[in-house]
Scaffold this active site. Sequence first.
Site, mmCIF file in Angstrom:
data_model
loop_
_atom_site.group_PDB
_atom_site.id
_atom_site.type_symbol
_atom_site.label_atom_id
_atom_site.label_comp_id
_atom_site.label_asym_id
_atom_site.label_seq_id
_atom_site.Cartn_x
_atom_site.Cartn_y
_atom_site.Cartn_z
ATOM 1 N N ASN A 65 11.828 -8.636 6.819
ATOM 2 C CA ASN A 65 12.275 -7.988 7.938
ATOM 3 C C ASN A 65 11.731 -8.839 9.023
ATOM 4 O O ASN A 65 10.478 -9.108 9.298
ATOM 5 C CB ASN A 65 11.603 -6.628 8.043
ATOM 6 C CG ASN A 65 12.131 -5.593 7.077
ATOM 7 O OD1 ASN A 65 13.394 -5.688 6.584
ATOM 8 N ND2 ASN A 65 11.182 -4.945 6.379
ATOM 9 N N GLY A 82 12.556 -3.654 11.311
ATOM 10 C CA GLY A 82 11.603 -3.027 10.508
ATOM 11 C C GLY A 82 10.387 -3.934 10.371
ATOM 12 O O GLY A 82 9.487 -3.438 9.603
ATOM 13 N N GLN A 83 10.130 -4.836 11.068
ATOM 14 C CA GLN A 83 8.855 -5.542 10.588
ATOM 15 C C GLN A 83 7.827 -4.944 11.473
ATOM 16 O O GLN A 83 8.027 -4.458 12.751
ATOM 17 C CB GLN A 83 8.977 -7.190 11.282
ATOM 18 C CG GLN A 83 7.834 -7.995 11.020
ATOM 19 C CD GLN A 83 7.779 -9.337 11.512
ATOM 20 O OE1 GLN A 83 8.781 -9.757 12.230
ATOM 21 N NE2 GLN A 83 6.877 -10.149 11.117
ATOM 22 N N SER A 84 6.830 -4.636 10.854
ATOM 23 C CA SER A 84 5.701 -3.780 11.395
ATOM 24 C C SER A 84 4.267 -4.553 11.304
ATOM 25 O O SER A 84 3.390 -4.368 11.950
ATOM 26 C CB SER A 84 5.375 -2.561 10.457
ATOM 27 O OG SER A 84 5.247 -2.756 9.248
ATOM 28 N N ILE A 132 0.819 -1.233 -0.103
ATOM 29 C CA ILE A 132 0.055 -0.069 0.032
ATOM 30 C C ILE A 132 0.688 1.228 0.054
ATOM 31 O O ILE A 132 0.405 2.346 -0.460
ATOM 32 C CB ILE A 132 -0.954 0.028 1.437
ATOM 33 C CG1 ILE A 132 -2.236 0.833 0.943
ATOM 34 C CG2 ILE A 132 -0.247 0.297 2.584
ATOM 35 C CD1 ILE A 132 -3.251 0.683 1.865
ATOM 36 N N HIS A 151 6.050 -12.198 5.783
ATOM 37 C CA HIS A 151 6.132 -11.794 4.244
ATOM 38 C C HIS A 151 7.607 -11.460 3.638
ATOM 39 O O HIS A 151 8.185 -11.100 4.437
ATOM 40 C CB HIS A 151 5.334 -10.695 4.262
ATOM 41 C CG HIS A 151 5.495 -9.524 5.224
ATOM 42 N ND1 HIS A 151 5.322 -9.543 6.518
ATOM 43 C CD2 HIS A 151 6.135 -8.345 4.855
ATOM 44 C CE1 HIS A 151 5.703 -8.410 7.069
ATOM 45 N NE2 HIS A 151 6.235 -7.680 6.026
ATOM 46 N N HIS A 176 9.176 -9.135 0.796
ATOM 47 C CA HIS A 176 8.970 -7.956 0.152
ATOM 48 C C HIS A 176 9.730 -8.173 -1.255
ATOM 49 O O HIS A 176 10.863 -8.538 -1.459
ATOM 50 C CB HIS A 176 9.709 -6.604 0.490
ATOM 51 C CG HIS A 176 8.979 -6.039 1.646
ATOM 52 N ND1 HIS A 176 8.301 -5.068 1.979
ATOM 53 C CD2 HIS A 176 9.059 -6.319 3.083
ATOM 54 C CE1 HIS A 176 7.918 -4.729 3.268
ATOM 55 N NE2 HIS A 176 8.442 -5.709 3.932
HETATM 56 P P1 5GP Z 1 7.231 -4.933 7.310
HETATM 57 O O1 5GP Z 1 7.508 -3.390 7.651
HETATM 58 O O2 5GP Z 1 6.662 -5.729 8.414
HETATM 59 O O3 5GP Z 1 8.385 -5.502 6.846
HETATM 60 O O4 5GP Z 1 6.167 -4.707 5.791
HETATM 61 C C1 5GP Z 1 4.668 -4.579 6.244
HETATM 62 C C2 5GP Z 1 4.235 -3.699 4.629
HETATM 63 O O5 5GP Z 1 3.013 -3.820 4.999
HETATM 64 C C3 5GP Z 1 4.985 -2.403 4.809
HETATM 65 O O6 5GP Z 1 5.577 -1.947 3.579
HETATM 66 C C4 5GP Z 1 3.506 -1.650 4.615
HETATM 67 O O7 5GP Z 1 3.426 -0.541 3.559
HETATM 68 C C5 5GP Z 1 2.609 -2.765 4.063
HETATM 69 N N1 5GP Z 1 1.143 -2.538 4.535
HETATM 70 C C6 5GP Z 1 0.707 -2.090 5.744
HETATM 71 N N2 5GP Z 1 -0.448 -1.953 5.730
HETATM 72 C C7 5GP Z 1 -1.176 -2.541 4.413
HETATM 73 C C8 5GP Z 1 -2.232 -2.506 3.979
HETATM 74 O O8 5GP Z 1 -3.592 -2.554 4.385
HETATM 75 N N3 5GP Z 1 -2.323 -3.236 2.443
HETATM 76 C C9 5GP Z 1 -1.039 -3.458 2.127
HETATM 77 N N4 5GP Z 1 -1.379 -3.923 0.788
HETATM 78 N N5 5GP Z 1 0.147 -3.252 2.445
HETATM 79 C C10 5GP Z 1 0.010 -2.655 3.711
#
Ligand code: 5GP
Length: 113
Positions: A86, A92-94, A30, A99, A101
Amino acid sequence: MSCLFCSIIEGEIPAKKVYEDDSVLAFHDITPAAPVHVLVVPKKHIEKLTDLTDEDSGVMGHILTLMPRLLSELGLEGRGVRVVNNCLEEAGQSVFHIHFHILGGRAFSWPPG
Ligand code: 5GP
Ligand code: ZN
């Protein structure tokens, strides 16, 4: 248990899907960090890399071997790409549903920040 990516997998939250089969879903991020930014997730809820067990080797191998097909469908064949996981907040995992990227369409520096 409420999990954003499980909600996307269940169709409760919309996402721009690029690939789906019985065990895997891929959809556009997103907030893209590159011209192409896709997330690839197992449909099974696994929080993070360090929770993987031998039971998950099939789906994890499947995700990796899907990459050539996904890259080609995303128009990234022959281009440099960055595939990233991540694990935990420090990295940086949120979203705590494992998953990968797929980032492409621009140059990337190394090491990452
Ligand atoms: P992380 O930070 O955990 O490695 O990656 C999480 C990813 O999920 C981020 O890049 C963030 O932009 C994406 N993300 C968060 N909320 C949503 C959502 O509601 N829909 C989609 N398609 N991606 C999301
Ligand atoms: Zn989940």
